[in-house]
Design an enzyme around this catalytic site. Structure first.
Site, PDB file in Angstrom:
ATOM      1  N   GLU A  10       0.876  -1.181   0.000  1.00  0.00           N
ATOM      2  CA  GLU A  10       0.000   0.000   0.000  1.00  0.00           C
ATOM      3  C   GLU A  10       0.903   1.218   0.000  1.00  0.00           C
ATOM      4  OE1 GLU A  10      -3.167  -0.094  -0.318  1.00  0.00           O
ATOM      5  OE2 GLU A  10      -3.724  -2.136   0.228  1.00  0.00           O
ATOM      6  N   CYS A  42      -2.249   9.222   2.362  1.00  0.00           N
ATOM      7  CA  CYS A  42      -1.789   8.728   1.052  1.00  0.00           C
ATOM      8  C   CYS A  42      -2.725   9.150  -0.064  1.00  0.00           C
ATOM      9  CB  CYS A  42      -1.675   7.210   1.108  1.00  0.00           C
ATOM     10  SG  CYS A  42      -3.183   6.417   1.701  1.00  0.00           S
TER      11      CYS A  42
HETATM   12  P1  NDP Z   1       8.246   4.687   4.955  1.00  0.00           P
HETATM   13  O1  NDP Z   1       8.274   3.891   3.693  1.00  0.00           O
HETATM   14  O2  NDP Z   1       9.430   5.484   5.317  1.00  0.00           O
HETATM   15  O3  NDP Z   1       7.930   3.753   6.219  1.00  0.00           O
HETATM   16  C1  NDP Z   1       6.802   2.881   6.255  1.00  0.00           C
HETATM   17  C2  NDP Z   1       7.030   1.741   7.237  1.00  0.00           C
HETATM   18  O4  NDP Z   1       8.144   0.980   6.802  1.00  0.00           O
HETATM   19  C3  NDP Z   1       7.349   2.177   8.669  1.00  0.00           C
HETATM   20  O5  NDP Z   1       6.763   1.273   9.588  1.00  0.00           O
HETATM   21  C4  NDP Z   1       8.852   2.066   8.725  1.00  0.00           C
HETATM   22  O6  NDP Z   1       9.304   1.795  10.031  1.00  0.00           O
HETATM   23  C5  NDP Z   1       9.093   0.859   7.848  1.00  0.00           C
HETATM   24  N1  NDP Z   1      10.411   0.815   7.220  1.00  0.00           N
HETATM   25  C6  NDP Z   1      11.343   1.786   7.104  1.00  0.00           C
HETATM   26  N2  NDP Z   1      12.423   1.324   6.441  1.00  0.00           N
HETATM   27  C7  NDP Z   1      12.175   0.027   6.148  1.00  0.00           C
HETATM   28  C8  NDP Z   1      12.903  -0.997   5.471  1.00  0.00           C
HETATM   29  N3  NDP Z   1      14.112  -0.788   4.937  1.00  0.00           N
HETATM   30  N4  NDP Z   1      12.322  -2.208   5.330  1.00  0.00           N
HETATM   31  C9  NDP Z   1      11.093  -2.441   5.821  1.00  0.00           C
HETATM   32  N5  NDP Z   1      10.351  -1.511   6.455  1.00  0.00           N
HETATM   33  C10 NDP Z   1      10.887  -0.294   6.620  1.00  0.00           C
HETATM   34  O7  NDP Z   1       6.950   5.596   4.807  1.00  0.00           O
HETATM   35  P2  NDP Z   1       6.439   6.739   5.758  1.00  0.00           P
HETATM   36  O8  NDP Z   1       6.390   6.237   7.152  1.00  0.00           O
HETATM   37  O9  NDP Z   1       7.124   8.014   5.492  1.00  0.00           O
HETATM   38  O10 NDP Z   1       4.919   6.853   5.267  1.00  0.00           O
HETATM   39  C11 NDP Z   1       4.538   7.676   4.237  1.00  0.00           C
HETATM   40  C12 NDP Z   1       4.257   6.896   2.970  1.00  0.00           C
HETATM   41  O11 NDP Z   1       3.256   5.914   3.201  1.00  0.00           O
HETATM   42  C13 NDP Z   1       3.710   7.786   1.876  1.00  0.00           C
HETATM   43  O12 NDP Z   1       4.319   7.445   0.660  1.00  0.00           O
HETATM   44  C14 NDP Z   1       2.231   7.421   1.847  1.00  0.00           C
HETATM   45  O13 NDP Z   1       1.613   7.674   0.616  1.00  0.00           O
HETATM   46  C15 NDP Z   1       2.259   5.977   2.181  1.00  0.00           C
HETATM   47  N6  NDP Z   1       0.978   5.529   2.703  1.00  0.00           N
HETATM   48  C16 NDP Z   1       0.207   4.703   1.931  1.00  0.00           C
HETATM   49  C17 NDP Z   1      -1.035   4.301   2.367  1.00  0.00           C
HETATM   50  C18 NDP Z   1      -1.873   3.368   1.551  1.00  0.00           C
HETATM   51  O14 NDP Z   1      -2.815   2.825   2.104  1.00  0.00           O
HETATM   52  N7  NDP Z   1      -1.594   3.158   0.279  1.00  0.00           N
HETATM   53  C19 NDP Z   1      -1.585   4.759   3.643  1.00  0.00           C
HETATM   54  C20 NDP Z   1      -0.674   5.595   4.394  1.00  0.00           C
HETATM   55  C21 NDP Z   1       0.544   5.967   3.914  1.00  0.00           C
HETATM   56  P3  NDP Z   1       9.618   3.012  11.040  1.00  0.00           P
HETATM   57  O15 NDP Z   1       8.621   4.084  10.789  1.00  0.00           O
HETATM   58  O16 NDP Z   1       9.468   2.361  12.371  1.00  0.00           O
HETATM   59  O17 NDP Z   1      10.999   3.460  10.729  1.00  0.00           O
END
Ligand code: NDP
Length: 477
Positions: free
Chosen positions: A220, A254
């Site tokens: 997502e 998002c």
């Molecule tokens: P990130 O991709 O930075 O992080 C998302 C999740 O992935 C967090 O739990 C983070 O952990 C974890 N993460 C970070 N690095 C890694 C890695 N190398 N491998 C696996 N997991 C990892 O996104 P954001 O938190 O900045 O969220 C914003 C994004 O999410 C936007 O692009 C938005 O559009 C999208 N989004 C999409 C939605 C949908 O339903 N399609 C809904 C909501 C948001 P931690 O935060 O603990 O570091």
């Protein structure tokens, strides 16, 4: 075994224990699936106040009523929909066996069976919804789950972990807390399915790691949610609904509108309507309890950097309402409207995910469609207007995860329809029957009749002289 996991080793051990319990249990009937979903519902009802307070704290200000609407009620809607429909969804389907076996007593059916243990990695912007809405469909399909809340919303992660420890058996639903190391470690485990919500860049890394264990993924991701204001639209209505949608969660959803295409001759009129609409929602921003703050200083600097990059190129930027001196402790900010930036500016290319948007004037609708199609596939697309032929043209000549017409974001709140992206905005769905199917294995069962005519009909080796001719006779158009 504790339901709150803090090390990758602990995560691997919990996953192994969940898998053993899953195998030992066998079929999970409808009543048991409903019972498990009900436990999560009861958790939310019991803990909704501390959870809303935690989200307020994590954002540095997020109205608790908004957190209840977005994260608690949003999750409850998924959980209740799944609870109330799962029994219909899980019924085996009779299928038609092929000739001549259909005449010889054969039967066939498709079973919808749980896959096993599902990892769910959520994000900070909707810190409960991105975990518990997919969980509803994961449990409806009879699976177990391990949740990984985002470390960017640490208080929410902590409260959710405590709530899960009180209400849920870790062999059914566990919680892994920690940062990137834990998230990355999770993508390396042999889950039976992985749900990831986050950015497109991290989504690619998740899929690469999941490939090592052939773990199927639901991704997502985000995008620039293009929003088209047709010449046939009522400008005031469109501007008001776009303003309300953009303001939701401080622009950190998002599906917030990001690129707004406006007929060139109506640009100033639209901007005036947008200003009026925004002012009616938020007469001032700093100190206003209704405004959601940008989640942290890093994200604030990122969003401001996108706007500064446009200003440096001489692009016009409006502030809604007028910017006043910013209190550095308060991350609530006015909406920055960036008017017609060149295509090479960062704000034209990167997802904004904060209080800014881009207005792009257009002459012909086909130029808008060409611009949208030249970009990565978005998660959402919005069209405002009354010209049905144009609406049809837009739907038929673009692709996006979902669409809302004459409003923004509403399709994502539907429980009775799939929600998900396409291309760069992700793959797979949750919500609705499609969400149940995403986390089920559709298993075909063919049951042979007692009479087997193959030898009598010369269809088995040693092949007789008529076999080749009999096969050739059946190669028909
Ligand atoms: P990130 O991709 O930075 O992080 C998302 C999740 O992935 C967090 O739990 C983070 O952990 C974890 N993460 C970070 N690095 C890694 C890695 N190398 N491998 C696996 N997991 C990892 O996104 P954001 O938190 O900045 O969220 C914003 C994004 O999410 C936007 O692009 C938005 O559009 C999208 N989004 C999409 C939605 C949908 O339903 N399609 C809904 C909501 C948001 P931690 O935060 O603990 O570091």
């Amino acid at each position: 075994m504790s339901s709150v996991i803090t090390t990758v080793e602990g995560l691997a051990a919990l996953l192994a224990a969940q898998k053993s319990a899953f195998t030992a249990e066998g079929a999970v009937d409808a009543a048991e699936r409903r019972r498990r979903i009900q436990q999560v519902i009861d958790l939310l009802v019991a803990w909704h106040k501390p959870l809303a307070a935690a989200m307020d704290e994590d954002f540095g200000h997020r109205p608790q009523g908004f957190s209840l609407m977005n994260d608690v009620l949003g999750s409850l809607a998924s959980l209740k929909h799944a609870r109330d429909h799962l029994e219909d969804w899980m019924q085996p389907q009779e299928r038609q066996p092929f000739a001549p076996y259909d005449q010889l007593g054969a039967k066939a059916r498709v079973l919808y069976q749980p896959k096993g243990s599902v990892g769910i990695i959520g994000t900070w912007n909707a810190p409960l919804f991105t975990l518990l809405s997919p969980l509803a469909y994961v449990l409806a399909a009879g699976n177990r789950a391990i949740l990984k809340p985002s470390e960017i919303a640490p208080r929410t992660a902590e409260v959710l972990a405590a709530a899960c420890a009180e209400h849920l058996d870790p062999l059914l639903v566990g919680v892994a807390v920690g940062g990137v190391e834990m998230a990355e470690g999770m993508t390396r485990q042999p889950f039976d399915h992985l749900v990831f919500t986050g950015s497109t860049a991290v989504g690619k890394a998740v899929m690469r790691n999941a490939a090592d264990n052939l773990v199927p993924v639901t991704l997502e991701l985000g995008g620039k949610s293009p929003t088209i204001v047709s010449r046939s639209a009522d400008l005031a209505t469109a501007a008001f609904r776009i303003a309300a949608a953009k303001a939701a969660n401080g622009g950190q959803l998002c599906v917030n509108p990001d690129l707004i295409y406006v007929p060139r001759e109506q640009l100033e009129a639209f901007l005036a309507e947008l200003k009026g609409a925004y002012a009616s929602l938020f007469p001032q921003v700093q100190g206003n309890p209704d405004v959601v703050a940008v989640v942290n200083a890093r994200h604030l600097a990122r969003v401001e950097g996108l706007v500064e990059d446009a200003i440096a190129a001489g692009v016009r930027v409006e502030s809604l309402p007028e910017a006043s001196a910013a209190d550095p402790q308060d991350r609530r900010r006015p909406l920055r409207v960036v008017v017609d930036p060149p295509a090479d500016r960062r704000i034209q290319q990167e997802e904004i995910f904060g209080p800014a948007m881009v207005l792009l004037p257009y002459d012909a609708i086909d130029a808008v469609l060409a611009d949208i199609n030249a970009r990565p596939r978005p998660l959402a697309l919005y069209w405002f207007g009354t010209d049905e032929a144009e609406q049809q043209r837009v739907l038929e000549h673009t692709l996006s995860g979902g669409v809302t017409i004459n409003d923004a974001m509403m399709h994502a709140a539907m429980q009775d329809a799939p929600f998900g992206g396409i291309g760069a905005s992700g793959m797979g769905h949750y919500h609705g029957r499609e969400g149940f199917l995403e986390f089920s294995h559709a298993r075909t069962v063919f049951e042979a009749g007692s009479y087997d005519p193959r030898r009598e009909w010369g269809l088995l080796p040693p092949y007789g002289e008529h076999f080749l001719a009999a096969m050739e006779a059946q190669v028909t158009p």
